[in-house]
Every structure is written in structure tokens, then in C-alpha cells.
Design a protein around this motif. Structure first.
Motif, PDB file in Angstrom:
ATOM      1  N   ILE A   1      -1.827  -3.956  -0.275  1.00  0.00           N
ATOM      2  CA  ILE A   1      -0.519  -3.323  -0.135  1.00  0.00           C
ATOM      3  C   ILE A   1      -0.079  -3.435   1.312  1.00  0.00           C
ATOM      4  CG2 ILE A   1       0.713  -1.125  -0.222  1.00  0.00           C
ATOM      5  CD1 ILE A   1      -0.993  -0.381  -2.582  1.00  0.00           C
ATOM      6  N   ALA A   2       1.187  -3.749   1.524  1.00  0.00           N
ATOM      7  CA  ALA A   2       1.708  -3.908   2.878  1.00  0.00           C
ATOM      8  C   ALA A   2       3.052  -3.210   3.012  1.00  0.00           C
ATOM      9  CB  ALA A   2       1.866  -5.390   3.206  1.00  0.00           C
ATOM     10  N   ALA A   3       3.300  -2.706   4.207  1.00  0.00           N
ATOM     11  CA  ALA A   3       4.615  -2.170   4.559  1.00  0.00           C
ATOM     12  C   ALA A   3       5.381  -3.261   5.299  1.00  0.00           C
ATOM     13  CB  ALA A   3       4.462  -0.945   5.458  1.00  0.00           C
ATOM     14  N   PRO A   4       6.684  -3.312   5.129  1.00  0.00           N
ATOM     15  CA  PRO A   4       7.480  -4.330   5.818  1.00  0.00           C
ATOM     16  C   PRO A   4       7.272  -4.319   7.337  1.00  0.00           C
ATOM     17  CG  PRO A   4       8.826  -3.196   4.192  1.00  0.00           C
ATOM     18  CD  PRO A   4       7.512  -2.472   4.257  1.00  0.00           C
ATOM     19  N   GLN A   5       7.102  -3.124   7.922  1.00  0.00           N
ATOM     20  CA  GLN A   5       6.905  -3.027   9.374  1.00  0.00           C
ATOM     21  C   GLN A   5       5.627  -3.745   9.813  1.00  0.00           C
ATOM     22  OE1 GLN A   5       7.674  -0.561   7.232  1.00  0.00           O
ATOM     23  NE2 GLN A   5       8.812   1.082   8.230  1.00  0.00           N
ATOM     24  N   GLY A   6       4.556  -3.602   9.044  1.00  0.00           N
ATOM     25  CA  GLY A   6       3.302  -4.266   9.367  1.00  0.00           C
ATOM     26  C   GLY A   6       3.398  -5.774   9.208  1.00  0.00           C
ATOM     27  N   ILE A   7       4.062  -6.205   8.146  1.00  0.00           N
ATOM     28  CA  ILE A   7       4.255  -7.642   7.927  1.00  0.00           C
ATOM     29  C   ILE A   7       5.015  -8.244   9.109  1.00  0.00           C
ATOM     30  CG2 ILE A   7       5.404  -9.375   6.501  1.00  0.00           C
ATOM     31  CD1 ILE A   7       4.850  -7.499   4.091  1.00  0.00           C
ATOM     32  N   ASN A   8       6.093  -7.582   9.509  1.00  0.00           N
ATOM     33  CA  ASN A   8       6.880  -8.084  10.641  1.00  0.00           C
ATOM     34  C   ASN A   8       6.062  -8.130  11.919  1.00  0.00           C
ATOM     35  OD1 ASN A   8       9.169  -8.503   9.101  1.00  0.00           O
ATOM     36  ND2 ASN A   8       9.999  -6.481   9.526  1.00  0.00           N
ATOM     37  N   ALA A   9       5.315  -7.065  12.194  1.00  0.00           N
ATOM     38  CA  ALA A   9       4.531  -6.997  13.427  1.00  0.00           C
ATOM     39  C   ALA A   9       3.502  -8.124  13.496  1.00  0.00           C
ATOM     40  CB  ALA A   9       3.840  -5.636  13.533  1.00  0.00           C
TER      41      ALA A   9
ATOM     42  N   GLY B   1       2.779   3.735  -1.562  1.00  0.00           N
ATOM     43  CA  GLY B   1       1.345   3.538  -1.316  1.00  0.00           C
ATOM     44  C   GLY B   1       0.489   3.875  -2.518  1.00  0.00           C
ATOM     45  N   LEU B   2      -0.789   3.939  -2.300  1.00  0.00           N
ATOM     46  CA  LEU B   2      -1.711   4.255  -3.382  1.00  0.00           C
ATOM     47  C   LEU B   2      -2.642   5.373  -2.971  1.00  0.00           C
ATOM     48  CD1 LEU B   2      -4.676   2.820  -2.603  1.00  0.00           C
ATOM     49  CD2 LEU B   2      -3.380   0.816  -3.153  1.00  0.00           C
ATOM     50  N   GLY B   3      -2.248   6.160  -1.995  1.00  0.00           N
ATOM     51  CA  GLY B   3      -3.122   7.201  -1.490  1.00  0.00           C
ATOM     52  C   GLY B   3      -4.086   6.612  -0.476  1.00  0.00           C
ATOM     53  N   GLU B   4      -5.097   7.332  -0.164  1.00  0.00           N
ATOM     54  CA  GLU B   4      -6.090   6.865   0.794  1.00  0.00           C
ATOM     55  C   GLU B   4      -7.005   5.866   0.091  1.00  0.00           C
ATOM     56  OE1 GLU B   4      -7.220   6.331   4.402  1.00  0.00           O
ATOM     57  OE2 GLU B   4      -5.736   7.863   3.997  1.00  0.00           O
ATOM     58  N   PHE B   5      -6.945   4.591   0.513  1.00  0.00           N
ATOM     59  CA  PHE B   5      -7.668   3.533  -0.191  1.00  0.00           C
ATOM     60  C   PHE B   5      -9.152   3.840  -0.317  1.00  0.00           C
ATOM     61  CE2 PHE B   5     -10.141  -0.337  -0.451  1.00  0.00           C
ATOM     62  CZ  PHE B   5      -9.550  -0.965  -1.542  1.00  0.00           C
ATOM     63  N   GLY B   6      -9.782   4.268   0.747  1.00  0.00           N
ATOM     64  CA  GLY B   6     -11.221   4.561   0.720  1.00  0.00           C
ATOM     65  C   GLY B   6     -11.566   5.619  -0.292  1.00  0.00           C
ATOM     66  N   ASP B   7     -10.739   6.666  -0.399  1.00  0.00           N
ATOM     67  CA  ASP B   7     -10.990   7.720  -1.364  1.00  0.00           C
ATOM     68  C   ASP B   7     -10.902   7.189  -2.785  1.00  0.00           C
ATOM     69  OD1 ASP B   7     -11.423   9.694   0.515  1.00  0.00           O
ATOM     70  OD2 ASP B   7      -9.348  10.359   0.527  1.00  0.00           O
ATOM     71  N   ARG B   8      -9.920   6.371  -3.045  1.00  0.00           N
ATOM     72  CA  ARG B   8      -9.798   5.800  -4.391  1.00  0.00           C
ATOM     73  C   ARG B   8     -10.933   4.839  -4.702  1.00  0.00           C
ATOM     74  NH1 ARG B   8      -4.522   5.688  -7.376  1.00  0.00           N
ATOM     75  NH2 ARG B   8      -3.389   7.368  -6.409  1.00  0.00           N
ATOM     76  N   TYR B   9     -11.236   3.963  -3.749  1.00  0.00           N
ATOM     77  CA  TYR B   9     -12.267   2.939  -3.979  1.00  0.00           C
ATOM     78  C   TYR B   9     -13.629   3.580  -4.222  1.00  0.00           C
ATOM     79  CZ  TYR B   9     -14.977  -1.315  -3.374  1.00  0.00           C
ATOM     80  OH  TYR B   9     -15.832  -2.371  -3.574  1.00  0.00           O
ATOM     81  N   PHE B  10     -13.947   4.598  -3.437  1.00  0.00           N
ATOM     82  CA  PHE B  10     -15.258   5.233  -3.541  1.00  0.00           C
ATOM     83  C   PHE B  10     -15.237   6.492  -4.416  1.00  0.00           C
ATOM     84  CE2 PHE B  10     -15.515   2.860   0.488  1.00  0.00           C
ATOM     85  CZ  PHE B  10     -16.611   2.055   0.169  1.00  0.00           C
ATOM     86  N   ALA B  11     -14.103   6.746  -5.077  1.00  0.00           N
ATOM     87  CA  ALA B  11     -13.947   7.890  -5.989  1.00  0.00           C
ATOM     88  C   ALA B  11     -14.272   9.210  -5.309  1.00  0.00           C
ATOM     89  CB  ALA B  11     -14.786   7.698  -7.254  1.00  0.00           C
TER      90      ALA B  11
ATOM     91  N   GLU C   1       1.369  -6.608  -2.953  1.00  0.00           N
ATOM     92  CA  GLU C   1       2.540  -5.747  -3.114  1.00  0.00           C
ATOM     93  C   GLU C   1       3.103  -5.359  -1.754  1.00  0.00           C
ATOM     94  OE1 GLU C   1       3.572  -1.296  -4.783  1.00  0.00           O
ATOM     95  OE2 GLU C   1       1.895  -2.365  -5.648  1.00  0.00           O
ATOM     96  N   ILE C   2       4.416  -5.385  -1.654  1.00  0.00           N
ATOM     97  CA  ILE C   2       5.095  -4.887  -0.459  1.00  0.00           C
ATOM     98  C   ILE C   2       5.763  -3.569  -0.854  1.00  0.00           C
ATOM     99  CG2 ILE C   2       6.873  -5.312   1.268  1.00  0.00           C
ATOM    100  CD1 ILE C   2       6.433  -8.329   0.761  1.00  0.00           C
ATOM    101  N   ASP C   3       5.301  -2.480  -0.240  1.00  0.00           N
ATOM    102  CA  ASP C   3       5.876  -1.176  -0.537  1.00  0.00           C
ATOM    103  C   ASP C   3       7.134  -0.941   0.293  1.00  0.00           C
ATOM    104  OD1 ASP C   3       4.209  -0.495  -2.578  1.00  0.00           O
ATOM    105  OD2 ASP C   3       3.098   1.043  -1.511  1.00  0.00           O
ATOM    106  N   ALA C   4       7.749   0.211   0.109  1.00  0.00           N
ATOM    107  CA  ALA C   4       9.064   0.487   0.682  1.00  0.00           C
ATOM    108  C   ALA C   4       9.069   0.583   2.205  1.00  0.00           C
ATOM    109  CB  ALA C   4       9.629   1.770   0.087  1.00  0.00           C
ATOM    110  N   SER C   5       8.146   1.349   2.765  1.00  0.00           N
ATOM    111  CA  SER C   5       8.229   1.634   4.194  1.00  0.00           C
ATOM    112  C   SER C   5       6.992   2.386   4.648  1.00  0.00           C
ATOM    113  CB  SER C   5       9.482   2.478   4.468  1.00  0.00           C
ATOM    114  OG  SER C   5       9.698   2.601   5.846  1.00  0.00           O
TER     115      SER C   5
ATOM    116  N   SER D   1       2.942   7.194   9.635  1.00  0.00           N
ATOM    117  CA  SER D   1       2.619   5.756   9.597  1.00  0.00           C
ATOM    118  C   SER D   1       1.753   5.379   8.404  1.00  0.00           C
ATOM    119  CB  SER D   1       1.948   5.311  10.902  1.00  0.00           C
ATOM    120  OG  SER D   1       2.847   5.434  11.968  1.00  0.00           O
ATOM    121  N   ARG D   2       1.944   6.071   7.296  1.00  0.00           N
ATOM    122  CA  ARG D   2       1.264   5.724   6.047  1.00  0.00           C
ATOM    123  C   ARG D   2       2.253   4.990   5.144  1.00  0.00           C
ATOM    124  NH1 ARG D   2      -3.719   8.100   5.243  1.00  0.00           N
ATOM    125  NH2 ARG D   2      -4.189   9.776   6.692  1.00  0.00           N
ATOM    126  N   VAL D   3       1.751   4.022   4.410  1.00  0.00           N
ATOM    127  CA  VAL D   3       2.595   3.232   3.518  1.00  0.00           C
ATOM    128  C   VAL D   3       3.087   4.115   2.374  1.00  0.00           C
ATOM    129  CG1 VAL D   3       2.652   1.224   2.006  1.00  0.00           C
ATOM    130  CG2 VAL D   3       1.284   1.147   4.087  1.00  0.00           C
TER     131      VAL D   3
END
Length: 103
Positions: free
Chosen positions: A54-62, A90-100, A76-80, A85-87
Motif C-alpha cells: 500500500i502506498a500514499a501518493p506523497q510517498g510515491i512522489n517523494a 490504509g489497512l491499520g498497523e501492518f505488523g499488528d495484522r501480519y502477526f495477529a 494499491e495507492i490509497d487516498a492520502s 503521517s499514516r496512510v
């Protein structure tokens, strides 16, 4: 300022193609730091492929403005970014989701 905590790269990294993986691209600051390290070690910018979910447009530009010869692949490119400074959405905190470990 982002601090490098650990690095361990193959001694022949400069002669390789590199897949740089990061689940979420928000502001791009950690990606810029990692890409800069690879370039400092001799990796050609055109030999780096930066992959994220997942990417934010600001990060892609930078990242793309600073490293135009590098390839960036995202699913996926999310809104902003929000005020923290969180996407978003988004999908929440990636680490929390990945590691349940989320609540």
C-alpha cells in the motif's frame, strides 16, 4: 531524522539486482534512507525494484522524484496521509495484522 539501526548486505551487492520490500509506503523517508544506502554500496539505481503493498501518493512522489531510474511496484495507492503521517484509509498497523497482535 531517521536513524539506521542495522545493516547486513552481501559483499557483492553492487553487482546485483535488488528487491527492496516494505509493506507500506507513507512519507517515503525510510525508503529514501534504504535506497540511499544501496546506492552508497554501489548498487545501480536502475537495478533496484521497490515493492510495497500500500502506498500514499506523497510517498510515491517523494521516492520517484528522488530516484527516477528506480522501479516502484505497489498493489494499491490509497487516498492520502493523515495528520500522523499514516496512510488513509490504509489497512491499520501492518505488523499488528501480519502477526495477529491487533486488538
Amino acid at each position: 531524522m531517521m536513524q539506521l539501526i542495522y545493516e547486513k548486505l552481501p559483499s557483492d551487492i553492487a553487482s546485483r539486482h535488488v528487491l527492496l520490500l516494505d509493506p507500506v509506503l507513507a512519507t517515503g523517508s525510510s525508503a529514501v534512507k534504504a535506497i540511499s544506502l544501496l546506492l552508497k554500496k554501489g548498487v545501480l539505481e536502475s537495478n533496484i525494484i521497490f515493492l510495497n503493498l500500500i502506498a500514499a501518493p506523497q510517498g510515491i512522489n517523494a521516492v520517484c522524484e528522488r530516484f527516477p531510474m528506480m522501479k516502484l511496484v505497489t498493489s494499491e495507492i490509497d487516498a492520502s496521509l493523515n495528520e500522523s503521517s499514516r496512510v488513509i484509509p490504509g489497512l491499520g498497523e501492518f505488523g499488528d495484522r501480519y502477526f495477529a497482535t491487533d486488538d
